[in-house]
Design a protein around this motif. Structure first.
Motif: not given
Length: 225
Positions: A133, A137, A141, A146, A149
């Motif tokens: 992840y 990212a 992004p 996020s 993650e």
């Protein structure tokens, strides 16, 4: 076109309203992904998308119980996962990686493959999933990446690590019920029951799918008695 096919699948995998799982849309998306592989044999992301959908769809038989209620990933009977779909995901990802141009769909397929290779939830290689992840990212992004993650960090390093990663994306994802659900779970794991309950309530208020709402209410009662 790859994005369109992915959106079709997500609408079938977790419909925002009505019936939670739309198998017809899942099947159609997988067929379209396979067709794109035939049309674009040198495009690794086409193979990566097809792999991701195969791996993810392998869980479909275990996602709902006999009453149509959601079975969380940690509680799913993995013997019910579709072995043929998992094998297809593995073959398709190998084909993608052989083209030596890694992209977001291939990384997501690798994450799904890590889940598929774990015999139990507790055996899942969350550290590897978090690293994947993190790479995703950097490549593409997004606050959703996020969030995922952060969940992997909470499961590999502890809930405090996950909560630290949630803070920078809290404003962007305030209207996203999965954000509050993840945060509630992490808060409950740290013993902050009041804050966890408030986060569960926020998730419940934002969720529009009745099947998911029942699941959130059930989990909230279990995690914050």
């Amino acid at each position: 076109m790859l994005k369109v096919v992915y959106v079709i699948y997500t609408q079938g995998h977790a419909a925002p309203t009505g019936e939670l799982v739309r198998g017809d849309l899942c099947d159609e998306a997988r067929w379209l992904a396979g067709t794109l592989c035939d049309l674009l044999p040198e495009e690794p992301e086409a193979w990566g998308l097809a792999s991701l959908l195969a791996y993810t769809d392998a869980r479909r038989p275990a996602r709902l119980d006999a009453d149509g209620e959601v079975v969380l990933l940690r509680d799913q009977d993995r013997s019910r996962w579709d072995a043929e779909a998992i094998a297809a995901g593995r073959r398709l990802l190998a084909r993608a990686l052989a083209l030596r141009r890694v992209g977001p769909y291939q990384l997501q397929a690798a994450i799904a493959g890590a889940h598929a290779s774990a015999p139990t939830f507790d055996d899942t290689d969350w550290r590897t999933i978090r690293r994947l992840y993190a790479v995703l990212a950097r490549l593409e992004p997004s606050p959703i990446v996020s969030l995922n993650e952060a969940v992997a960090a909470a499961l590999s390093e502890g809930p405090e690590s996950g909560l630290a990663l949630l803070s920078p994306i809290a404003e962007e994802l305030d209207g996203y019920h999965y954000f509050h659900l993840a945060r509630a779970d992490m808060l409950a794991a740290t013993g902050e029951r009041g804050a966890a309950r408030a986060a569960f309530d926020r998730a419940l208020a934002l969720c529009e799918n009745e099947t998911e709402r029942r699941t959130i209410a059930r989990v909230a009662a279990e995690r914050t008695p």
